[in-house]
Design a protein around this motif. Structure first.
Motif, PDB file in Angstrom:
ATOM      1  N   GLU A 117       1.241   8.551   8.508  1.00 11.28           N
ATOM      2  CA  GLU A 117       1.306   7.144   8.115  1.00 11.28           C
ATOM      3  C   GLU A 117      -0.003   6.797   7.411  1.00 11.28           C
ATOM      4  N   ILE A 118       0.123   6.221   6.208  1.00  6.45           N
ATOM      5  CA  ILE A 118      -1.042   5.723   5.461  1.00  6.45           C
ATOM      6  C   ILE A 118      -0.979   4.205   5.539  1.00  6.45           C
ATOM      7  N   SER A 119      -2.063   3.539   5.887  1.00  5.41           N
ATOM      8  CA  SER A 119      -2.005   2.081   5.957  1.00  5.41           C
ATOM      9  C   SER A 119      -3.334   1.443   5.579  1.00  5.41           C
ATOM     10  N   SER A 120      -3.229   0.181   5.169  1.00  4.19           N
ATOM     11  CA  SER A 120      -4.426  -0.628   4.951  1.00  4.19           C
ATOM     12  C   SER A 120      -4.060  -2.056   5.304  1.00  4.19           C
ATOM     13  N   SER A 121      -5.026  -2.860   5.659  1.00  4.31           N
ATOM     14  CA  SER A 121      -4.682  -4.242   5.986  1.00  4.31           C
ATOM     15  C   SER A 121      -5.784  -5.186   5.572  1.00  4.31           C
ATOM     16  N   SER A 122      -5.367  -6.419   5.330  1.00  8.80           N
ATOM     17  CA  SER A 122      -6.270  -7.476   4.907  1.00  8.80           C
ATOM     18  C   SER A 122      -5.891  -8.701   5.722  1.00  8.80           C
ATOM     19  N   SER A 123      -6.871  -9.295   6.402  1.00 16.47           N
ATOM     20  CA  SER A 123      -6.568 -10.443   7.267  1.00 16.47           C
ATOM     21  C   SER A 123      -5.920 -11.563   6.451  1.00 16.47           C
TER      22      SER A 123
ATOM     23  N   SER B 196     -10.085   7.468   8.827  1.00 21.00           N
ATOM     24  CA  SER B 196     -10.167   6.463   7.766  1.00 21.00           C
ATOM     25  C   SER B 196     -11.075   6.969   6.664  1.00 21.00           C
ATOM     26  N   PHE B 197     -10.745   6.609   5.418  1.00 19.50           N
ATOM     27  CA  PHE B 197     -11.576   7.092   4.305  1.00 19.50           C
ATOM     28  C   PHE B 197     -11.504   6.123   3.140  1.00 19.50           C
ATOM     29  N   ASN B 198     -12.377   6.347   2.162  1.00 15.11           N
ATOM     30  CA  ASN B 198     -12.395   5.541   0.938  1.00 15.11           C
ATOM     31  C   ASN B 198     -11.226   5.993   0.049  1.00 15.11           C
ATOM     32  N   SER B 199     -10.267   5.093  -0.145  1.00 15.45           N
ATOM     33  CA  SER B 199      -9.043   5.464  -0.863  1.00 15.45           C
ATOM     34  C   SER B 199      -9.324   5.810  -2.322  1.00 15.45           C
ATOM     35  N   LYS B 200     -10.324   5.171  -2.905  1.00 16.64           N
ATOM     36  CA  LYS B 200     -10.690   5.443  -4.290  1.00 16.64           C
ATOM     37  C   LYS B 200     -11.178   6.887  -4.430  1.00 16.64           C
ATOM     38  N   TYR B 201     -12.004   7.329  -3.485  1.00 11.04           N
ATOM     39  CA  TYR B 201     -12.505   8.700  -3.529  1.00 11.04           C
ATOM     40  C   TYR B 201     -11.353   9.694  -3.361  1.00 11.04           C
TER      41      TYR B 201
ATOM     42  N   ARG C 196      -8.504  -2.866  -1.811  1.00 10.79           N
ATOM     43  CA  ARG C 196      -9.404  -3.288  -2.886  1.00 10.79           C
ATOM     44  C   ARG C 196      -9.690  -4.796  -2.798  1.00 10.79           C
ATOM     45  N   GLU C 197      -8.654  -5.572  -2.431  1.00 11.06           N
ATOM     46  CA  GLU C 197      -8.833  -7.026  -2.297  1.00 11.06           C
ATOM     47  C   GLU C 197      -9.839  -7.345  -1.196  1.00 11.06           C
ATOM     48  N   GLU C 198      -9.931  -6.466  -0.195  1.00  3.23           N
ATOM     49  CA  GLU C 198     -10.899  -6.629   0.903  1.00  3.23           C
ATOM     50  C   GLU C 198     -12.265  -6.073   0.517  1.00  3.23           C
ATOM     51  N   LYS C 199     -12.369  -5.499  -0.675  1.00  7.15           N
ATOM     52  CA  LYS C 199     -13.600  -4.906  -1.208  1.00  7.15           C
ATOM     53  C   LYS C 199     -14.118  -3.720  -0.380  1.00  7.15           C
ATOM     54  N   THR C 200     -13.293  -3.137   0.495  1.00 12.31           N
ATOM     55  CA  THR C 200     -13.752  -1.997   1.286  1.00 12.31           C
ATOM     56  C   THR C 200     -13.157  -0.699   0.767  1.00 12.31           C
ATOM     57  N   ASN C 201     -11.953  -0.744   0.205  1.00 11.43           N
ATOM     58  CA  ASN C 201     -11.217   0.452  -0.233  1.00 11.43           C
ATOM     59  C   ASN C 201     -10.808   1.361   0.929  1.00 11.43           C
ATOM     60  N   ILE C 202     -10.964   0.884   2.198  1.00 12.94           N
ATOM     61  CA  ILE C 202     -10.647   1.743   3.341  1.00 12.94           C
ATOM     62  C   ILE C 202      -9.143   1.821   3.580  1.00 12.94           C
ATOM     63  N   VAL C 203      -8.619   3.046   3.707  1.00 14.11           N
ATOM     64  CA  VAL C 203      -7.253   3.209   4.206  1.00 14.11           C
ATOM     65  C   VAL C 203      -7.306   4.156   5.403  1.00 14.11           C
ATOM     66  N   LYS C 204      -6.264   4.037   6.231  1.00 15.93           N
ATOM     67  CA  LYS C 204      -6.221   4.810   7.461  1.00 15.93           C
ATOM     68  C   LYS C 204      -5.089   5.823   7.374  1.00 15.93           C
TER      69      LYS C 204
ATOM     70  N   LEU D  75      -4.287 -11.267   3.292  1.00 12.80           N
ATOM     71  CA  LEU D  75      -3.095 -10.983   2.489  1.00 12.80           C
ATOM     72  C   LEU D  75      -1.953 -10.334   3.271  1.00 12.80           C
ATOM     73  N   GLY D  76      -2.257  -9.385   4.175  1.00 14.55           N
ATOM     74  CA  GLY D  76      -1.185  -8.733   4.912  1.00 14.55           C
ATOM     75  C   GLY D  76      -1.487  -7.271   5.157  1.00 14.55           C
ATOM     76  N   LYS D  77      -0.452  -6.448   5.092  1.00 15.45           N
ATOM     77  CA  LYS D  77      -0.605  -5.060   5.481  1.00 15.45           C
ATOM     78  C   LYS D  77       0.320  -4.167   4.649  1.00 15.45           C
ATOM     79  N   VAL D  78      -0.133  -2.977   4.274  1.00  8.89           N
ATOM     80  CA  VAL D  78       0.718  -1.987   3.614  1.00  8.89           C
ATOM     81  C   VAL D  78       0.835  -0.781   4.545  1.00  8.89           C
ATOM     82  N   THR D  79       2.067  -0.328   4.800  1.00  8.89           N
ATOM     83  CA  THR D  79       2.280   0.847   5.647  1.00  8.89           C
ATOM     84  C   THR D  79       3.185   1.824   4.911  1.00  8.89           C
ATOM     85  N   GLU D  80       2.762   3.077   4.828  1.00 10.65           N
ATOM     86  CA  GLU D  80       3.525   4.092   4.102  1.00 10.65           C
ATOM     87  C   GLU D  80       3.829   5.253   5.043  1.00 10.65           C
TER      88      GLU D  80
END
Lengths: 380, 380
Positions: free
Chosen positions: A302-308, A330-335, A284-292, A310-315
């Protein structure tokens, strides 16, 4: 018109019908609530032309005298101030008297309110509904079906038909469809109708259905739903809720849903939603809402998202089962979160037909609910 | 820095200090929360230069091991994402590790979060407080005094000193004063200080006091309040709350309050507030908020407001006593409602010295609380 009425009944009815009042109506009289009183009781009407709501208060209910009628009549009172003042009146009984020139006096305890009323003759008449197609639906089921689909309607007013939920009936099955070109939600249920009963191309505004959901009774009662040429009428116990059918032809979405999958994933929906929610916080901070989503040989994902910046979240998540080709998608996490939120079972089934093909989310146990989201095209 | 910590303690502390984070700080490092870990525990710091909040989490509390410390150290982490992700972590224990170049890894259950940290050396040092004047106040009393005055501070930034609440101490009495040129609120209380203890011209931002009120402990504990050259420090159990004293000289408001009244009214405050609230609903539509109070020979009063477009509200109220000259006076109903809302007794006393003079509202029984509002000049 002259009468006294129990404040709580008047207030409840006003709160219900006021949901149809639009603050920016171009027709001045529609900023008011119409009150009609005859020997049966009081009818309140409000409308923004798309929605009209009517509420009826009987003279007497279960031996309780609600209205003491002195003189019948009609008046239109500006909703803005009327709705709030009635709620705040100091005593249990309210007296309403309409004098010459639509001057209206409301008395309650130590309060006297004089209101400048409007001519009820100028108020538009409600559409007449010829009851040629109708069925019943329990209020709880209707509320659930609304909740499971309306979030997926389009908010883009340039294609008005997609701002609605499509209602179809075929072979005794009612189906709701909502689609905004990036995602699609459908929910089916069996209804009791004649075997040749059909409905098609009935699209009702998602916003309107959300308003309806708010006034559906909490007790699980049967709601009468009546379909006319260009209107639908929902009959609640003492409320009539009219809405316009949206103009246009709803697109055929049946081709979007794949018949078979390359990859099938069964997983705990709450755990998946929580993990995606954390990845969403960053995307969301990257304004894309994309997660992989990456599928591993050991049947974990593995679910992940990254922001140049702020950092990276890996689940890392265990799955209940994972069969077929291992994908990275990859998809819109909000959807995805919206779709997961309305699933009604703990285990959910997600079907894939490739990294660029629609993702199908449904409860593991039933197929009456289906959500589809399109993936993002990303470089890896 | 490397450690594990119980999530709930970390989360509580982060929520507390994050109240000092401003979304539009011109100093990039202040968008972060500073974390310092030594052999005693973890200290979190956040600041927007006007407010600074520090929260301390001990290694151990009542035999409960909160932190398992492996390596001490410091880091600054961007608050925006950090505050939310910690709240949503999946397990009870959080591992935090700071690597080279301020790279920070947070692990919790199945989640791994990599954060780009900032250099803690660049974080400004908090003001040092020489404790030359101090007293204690119970947290409940402090919260009440804040609530009874802050609503009356000015929101006009062109006179910054009036956006604060003035704190004065004289003869063992602490007094709060708030004034926005149209109204004034004061509240006094006795405190335990040396007889020669004095405070004057200490003005603290009303907004800051409202933030402080939110983190004051619910249990009624004594709060240490320390006054330095241009800072005030509130010491809560594990939280230090620093705030700047506003620049400038607070105007003398003592002359505003009349010493005697021409007319005195004692009335039930709730009934008066409800009646004014109904009149306010109508006056609000006129965008003036003006309501009129008329005193009658029979010791009743009439509250009214009118709108040429909508109509008129008239309220008749009994009084407990009404002595002196019978007045007609108009005032801002919103200001009167604000003043009535903070009264702490059922019966209130309103003093008048003429239709163009300040109106003084206070509880009937005590004089430690006083609200003043200026009337409107109207033609009748």
């Amino acid at each position: 018109m002259k009468l006294t009425i129990l404040k709580d009944y008047l207030n409840d009815s006003i709160q219900h019908v006021s949901k149809a009042i639009s603050s920016k109506t171009p027709i001045p009289i529609l900023s008011g609530i119409k009150i009609d009183v005859d020997s049966n009781g009081m009818t309140l009407t409000a409308s923004d032309t798309d929605i009209s709501i009517q509420s009826f208060i009987p003279i007497e209910l279960n031996d309780l005298n609600i209205i003491e009628l002195e003189r019948t009549g009609s008046i239109v009172l500006s909703a803005k101030f009327f709705v709030e003042i009635i709620r705040k009146l100091p005593a249990a009984i309210v007296e309403i008297e309409v004098k010459d020139n639509f001057q209206t006096v409301i008395r309650c305890g130590s309060s006297e309110i004089q209101l400048v009323g409007l001519d009820p003759e100028e108020y538009p008449t409600l559409p007449s509904i010829e009851e040629y197609r109708r069925f019943q639906l329990p209020s709880d089921l209707l509320r659930t079906m609304i909740k499971q689909t309306t979030f997926a309607v389009s908010t883009n007013e340039s294609t008005p038909i997609l701002t609605g939920v499509l209602w179809t009936v075929e072979n005794g099955k009612l189906k709701f469809t909502a689609c905004d070109r990036h995602r699609l939600g459908t929910r089916e249920t069996n209804i009791e109708v004649a075997s040749d009963f059909q409905l098609n191309n009935i699209s009702i505004s998602g916003k309107t259905l959300n308003e309806l959901a708010k006034i559906l009774p909490d007790q699980n009662t049967l709601i009468d739903i009546v379909f006319a040429e260009n209107q639908v009428l929902f009959k609640l116990s003492s409320i009539l809720f009219y809405t316009r059918i949206l103009d246009g032809t709803y697109p055929d979405t049946s081709k979007l849903i794949p018949q078979s999958y390359q990859t099938e994933l069964v997983i705990n929906g709450h755990q998946l939603a929580d993990a995606i929610d954390r990845a969403y916080l960053l995307s969301r901070e990257e304004k894309t809402n994309i997660v992989k989503l990456i599928m591993n040989e050991d049947r974990t994902i593995e679910i992940s998202s990254s922001s140049s910046e702020l950092g990276k979240v890996t689940e890392q998540l265990e799955t209940t089962s994972l069969t077929g080709e291992l994908l990275r998608i990859s998809f819109n996490s909000k959807y995805m979160l919206d779709a997961l939120k309305v699933m009604d079972s703990e285990l959910i089934h997600i079907g894939f037909t490739g990294a660029m093909q629609p993702i199908i989310i449904r409860p593991e146990e039933t197929s009456s609910l289906l959500q589809l989201i399109l993936p993002y095209r990303t470089t890896n």
